[in-house]
Design an enzyme around this catalytic site. Structure first.
Site, PDB file in Angstrom:
ATOM      1  N   HIS A  12     104.416  85.813  16.619  1.00 36.32           N
ATOM      2  CA  HIS A  12     104.909  86.714  17.802  1.00 36.32           C
ATOM      3  C   HIS A  12     105.149  88.233  17.310  1.00 36.32           C
ATOM      4  O   HIS A  12     106.264  88.685  18.175  1.00 36.32           O
ATOM      5  CB  HIS A  12     105.745  86.336  18.822  1.00 36.32           C
ATOM      6  N   HIS A  59     115.107  87.499  21.642  1.00 28.07           N
ATOM      7  CA  HIS A  59     115.580  88.353  20.520  1.00 28.07           C
ATOM      8  C   HIS A  59     116.681  89.393  21.264  1.00 28.07           C
ATOM      9  O   HIS A  59     116.806  90.564  20.506  1.00 28.07           O
ATOM     10  CB  HIS A  59     114.421  89.253  20.112  1.00 28.07           C
ATOM     11  N   HIS A 192     108.983  85.278   7.237  1.00 29.51           N
ATOM     12  CA  HIS A 192     109.653  86.806   7.483  1.00 29.51           C
ATOM     13  C   HIS A 192     111.067  86.997   7.288  1.00 29.51           C
ATOM     14  O   HIS A 192     111.765  86.337   8.003  1.00 29.51           O
ATOM     15  CB  HIS A 192     108.727  87.451   8.536  1.00 29.51           C
ATOM     16  N   GLU A 239     112.229  80.921  12.854  1.00 25.47           N
ATOM     17  CA  GLU A 239     111.485  80.659  14.079  1.00 25.47           C
ATOM     18  C   GLU A 239     110.554  79.704  14.404  1.00 25.47           C
ATOM     19  O   GLU A 239     110.198  79.303  15.049  1.00 25.47           O
ATOM     20  CB  GLU A 239     110.901  82.229  14.634  1.00 25.47           C
TER      21      GLU A 239
END
Ligand code: DHB
Ligand code: FE
Length: 278
Positions: A12, A59, A192, A239
């Site tokens: 995302h 977030h 990431h 995530e």
């Protein structure tokens, strides 16, 4: 009776929002990611789900470090997309599937999951981008149930507990008395890291093993602690917990309808998978 018709897991990256806004889907940089979606939209045209249960991480838009639930569920009539500071245009509000939300929420609390119940909830890119990738016209043909998993304030819920949360959501959906076709979304990952000495870290080998496990051995990743997952996938790669929640909703065998993997989109190893229960 409600029935899970599919599980869609996807990365995302916020910059996708800008790429969508600027119509860059065919641009050579973005194309390898967006090309993962036409086959999924064909499947959607055939299957036509009524409700999305979206498992994702906020977030800092709706929850920040001052108030950070481990697990939260929305029970609102609508969910508003607001500017979260990336300069991405916001999207039309998302209608809530209130009855299913309350049903899942009640069932989870009775099943020992202490959900924070949100009768108002802003949704950030982790919720909105998968929706815009599935329905690019942004006229939502589904109602939504947002399920938020803390992936920012350590310690995180363990991978094992996330998978079990998914199993409990699956049981709740199966026990919902109204007819509804449910698509479960898991939004986030794969590897990431956005900050610190390892900014830009990507672990392709782990990602491919994880994607394979989603099909063939869905509890494989439950062996890892939150710190193990940071080591293996980067600080934000954790995530992928949202993928485990989503996969846990159908703990049995699944068929892969479509799968896509591309490095990098922004800082992220970007992956998309669509499964059907078998
Ligand atoms: C990026 C990825 C994310 O998951 C996120 O929430 C923010 C930024 C990125 O790769 O740029
Ligand atoms: Fe993210």
């Amino acid at each position: 009776m409600a029935k899970i018709v599919g599980i869609l897991t996807t990365s995302h990256v916020p910059a996708l929002g800008k790429a969508i806004h600027l119509n860059l889907q065919q641009d050579p940089y973005w194309k390898p990611f967006f090309d993962g979606f036409p086959a999924i939209r064909e499947w959607l045209d055939q299957v036509r789900p009524d409700i999305v249960v979206s498992c994702y991480n906020d977030h800092g838009l709706n929850f920040f470090l001052d108030q950070q639930p481990t697990f939260a569920i929305g029970t609102a009539p609508e969910y508003v997309s607001e500017d979260e500071g990336w300069g991405i245009p916001t999207m039309p509000s998302f209608p809530g599937a209130e009855d299913l939300s309350w049903h899942i929420r009640d069932s989870l609390v009775r099943d020992d999951f202490d959900m924070v119940t949100c009768q108002e909830m802003l949704v950030d890119h982790a919720f909105t981008l998968p929706m815009a990738l599935l329905w690019p016209e942004q006229k939502w043909p589904v109602k939504s149930v947002p399920v938020c998993v803390n992936t920012v304030l350590f310690p995180l819920p363990s991978a094992r507990r996330c998978y079990r949360l998914g199993e409990a959501i699956g049981r709740a959906i199966a026990a919902f008395p109204e007819d509804a076709k449910v698509l479960v979304i898991g939004s986030g990952g794969l590897s990431h890291q956005l900050e610190g000495e390892r900014a830009g870290f990507i672990n392709k080998e782990f990602d491919l093993k994880f994607m394979d496990s989603m099909v063939n051995d869905p509890t494989w990743a439950t062996q890892f602690s939150d710190v193990d997952l940071v080591e293996q996938t980067g600080n934000e790669g954790v995530e992928l917990l949202n993928w485990l929640v989503a996969r846990g909703t159908v703990p049995g065998a699944v068929r892969v309808v479509h799968s896509n993997f591309h490095i990098p989109i922004s800082n992220t190893a970007a992956a998309t998978m669509l499964f059907e229960p078998v």
